[in-house]
Design an enzyme around this catalytic site. Structure first.
Site, PDB file in Angstrom:
ATOM      1  N   PRO A 314       0.729  -1.034   0.022  1.00 52.15           N
ATOM      2  CA  PRO A 314       0.125  -0.065  -0.132  1.00 52.15           C
ATOM      3  C   PRO A 314       0.914   0.990   0.229  1.00 52.15           C
ATOM      4  O   PRO A 314       2.197   1.344   0.686  1.00 52.15           O
ATOM      5  CB  PRO A 314      -0.735  -0.336   1.406  1.00 52.15           C
ATOM      6  CG  PRO A 314       0.369  -1.162   2.066  1.00 52.15           C
ATOM      7  CD  PRO A 314       0.601  -2.276   1.407  1.00 52.15           C
ATOM      8  N   CYS A 391       2.514  28.057 -17.402  1.00 50.92           N
ATOM      9  CA  CYS A 391       1.810  28.280 -18.851  1.00 50.92           C
ATOM     10  C   CYS A 391       1.510  27.293 -19.199  1.00 50.92           C
ATOM     11  O   CYS A 391       1.867  27.034 -20.833  1.00 50.92           O
ATOM     12  CB  CYS A 391       3.053  29.319 -18.958  1.00 50.92           C
ATOM     13  SG  CYS A 391       3.420  30.954 -18.910  1.00 50.92           S
TER      14      CYS A 391
END
Length: 463
Positions: A314, A391
């Site tokens: 996990p 951007c």
């Protein structure tokens, strides 16, 4: 930096860390530490990890798995998947909670070793392991190398022979079981880069997985520990693990019939799902453990073989919900939407981070939740979109969330469930330095990873 009145605050609940509370002034505290104070002293963006929550999740999984498989008379072992988020501090936490460390690169392997983790409790994954990774793993005597291809069987065996050692190996297989929240994180199907199929390409032939297992047994430099399967990520139904367990146990029995070798371990990977949004329900440790243990026992009975030791890896389910990312709001801009849209106007809320510190929404549409955490507001809620400063028009951190209409520059905003893959997948796009990571617990702040600076970026630039 203990938040005034933090102990008397109102718990935030899902999807926030378990110690998160909101005071009467609207300020949220995690681990007894005011997020307002953290932003003031540590700056933003900032990854914040609730140490109590992260340790508690690791312990709960280990306890549930140990108990469920003990009822079947076998052991269960857990390895924390370092890809979720790994640093030396986290590696130590996980070993203190009884977990090993699963790594997938030279950097992760070196981090675990430098944290003082017992090499016997470290595993190495990867579909294209480098010579340096293999050599370090063998020279340090790590507990398991998960082989990913027939070619890698020979490479690791040859490297072990050259070093005069014996590699403890598992083989990763693909079972054909499809599970996970997105194609990119579903790793059990066969048309992908990981593992070897348990299904023959043609009738009468050995499957690629069986052929590789037999090849491992033929190399005295390799000790075959067992078979490994990982079916995907963000899985919310244990049925997938049960189906994968059945396939792996069938392959294990087939190998025993062909070679006389009944491997002692089956690793069923990780991918346990978590709640990202309010109202969602995560996969409970007890349910995973009980249903998976029953499936393995049933498969053992069906194949007439002894039960194996079972292991899991996990990562997200331990680190994800324990972490948040703290931002400062900048530009706020209302945008009129075309007729027929779900709302007439959406408020674009720009933050001082973005896809550089959380690429998952842009990468595969991952959904997150955000809230103001530095004050109260009586303003009505409006539909908002939390966007970054990179951007790219796709630089979206939270696609849709309701925020107070008076959200403004300087407000503190937190995004929940970023403890897994936020820092791990972070980049310096647009030459924005990556945020630092701090742990909070019982009113104390512990820096885990230093914030990058522009000077750090320039230090790599050879001019």
């Amino acid at each position: 930096m203990v938040a005034p009145g933090a102990a008397a605050g109102t718990p935030l609940g899902t999807p926030w860390p378990r110690t998160a509370t909101r005071g009467a002034d609207g300020v949220v505290s995690v681990g007894g530490v005011s997020l307002h104070d953290l932003a003031t002293t540590q700056g933003t963006p900032l990854y914040v990890v609730d140490e109590t929550d992260m340790r508690g999740r690791a312990a709960a999984l280990r306890t549930a798995m140990t108990a469920a498989f003990a009822e079947q008379g076998v052991e269960a072992e857990l390895f924390y998947a370092g890809k979720a988020f790994l640093c030396r501090g986290v590696a130590r936490w996980m070993t203190e909670e009884g977990l090993g460390i699963d790594t997938a690169s030279l950097g992760e392997l070196t981090t675990a070793l430098s944290a003082g983790v017992d090499p016997a409790r470290i595993g190495l994954h990867g579909n294209n392991k480098s010579d340096a990774e293999i050599e370090l793993a063998l020279s340090e005597g790590i507990g398991r190398i998960v082989l990913d291809s027939l070619v890698e069987v020979g490479r690791v065996a040859d490297a072990a022979a050259a070093l005069g050692t014996r590699a403890r190996a598992m083989l990763r297989v693909t079972t054909g079981v499809h599970a996970g929240g997105h194609e990119y994180i579903s790793t059990g199907h066969e048309d992908q880069k990981f593992g070897l199929s348990v299904h023959p390409a043609r009738a009468g032939e050995d499957s690629p997985a069986l052929a590789a297992l037999l090849a491992i047994l033929d190399r005295p430099e390799l000790e075959l520990l067992g078979i490994h399967s990982h079916i995907g990520s963000q899985i919310l139904d244990p049925a997938g693990f049960a189906a994968a367990a059945s396939e792996v146990m069938r392959l294990r029995a087939e190998l025993a019939e062909r070679s006389g070798a009944l491997v002692g371990e089956v690793d069923l990977g990780g991918g346990f799902g978590v709640a990202y949004l309010p109202g969602e329900v995560e996969l409970e440790p007890e349910r995973i453990a009980k249903e998976t243990a029953s499936a393995v026992a049933e498969a053992a009975a069906t194949t007439g073989t002894a039960l194996p030791q079972v292991s899991f890896e996990p990562g997200r389910s331990i680190a994800g919900p324990a972490g948040i990312t703290l931002y400062t709001v900048g530009t706020v801009k209302p945008v009129r939407l075309p007729e027929g849209s779900d709302v007439a106007e959406r408020l674009y809320v720009s933050i001082d981070g973005g896809m550089g510190d959380n690429i998952r929404p842009a990468l595969y549409g991952a959904a997150y939740h955000a809230e103001l955490v530095g004050r109260t507001s009586a303003a009505p809620l409006v539909r908002a979109r939390v966007v970054g400063k990179h951007c790219e028009s796709g630089d979206i951190v939270v696609h849709d969330v309701d925020l107070p209409a008076d959200v403004h520059a300087g407000d503190l905003l937190a995004v929940a469930v970023t403890g897994a893959y936020g820092r791990s997948m972070a980049s310096t796009y647009n030459l924005l330095p990556r945020p630092g990571v701090v742990a909070v617990r019982a009113g104390k702040v512990t820096p885990l990873v230093r914030r990058e600076t522009v000077a750090d970026l320039l230090a790599l630039d050879l001019g």
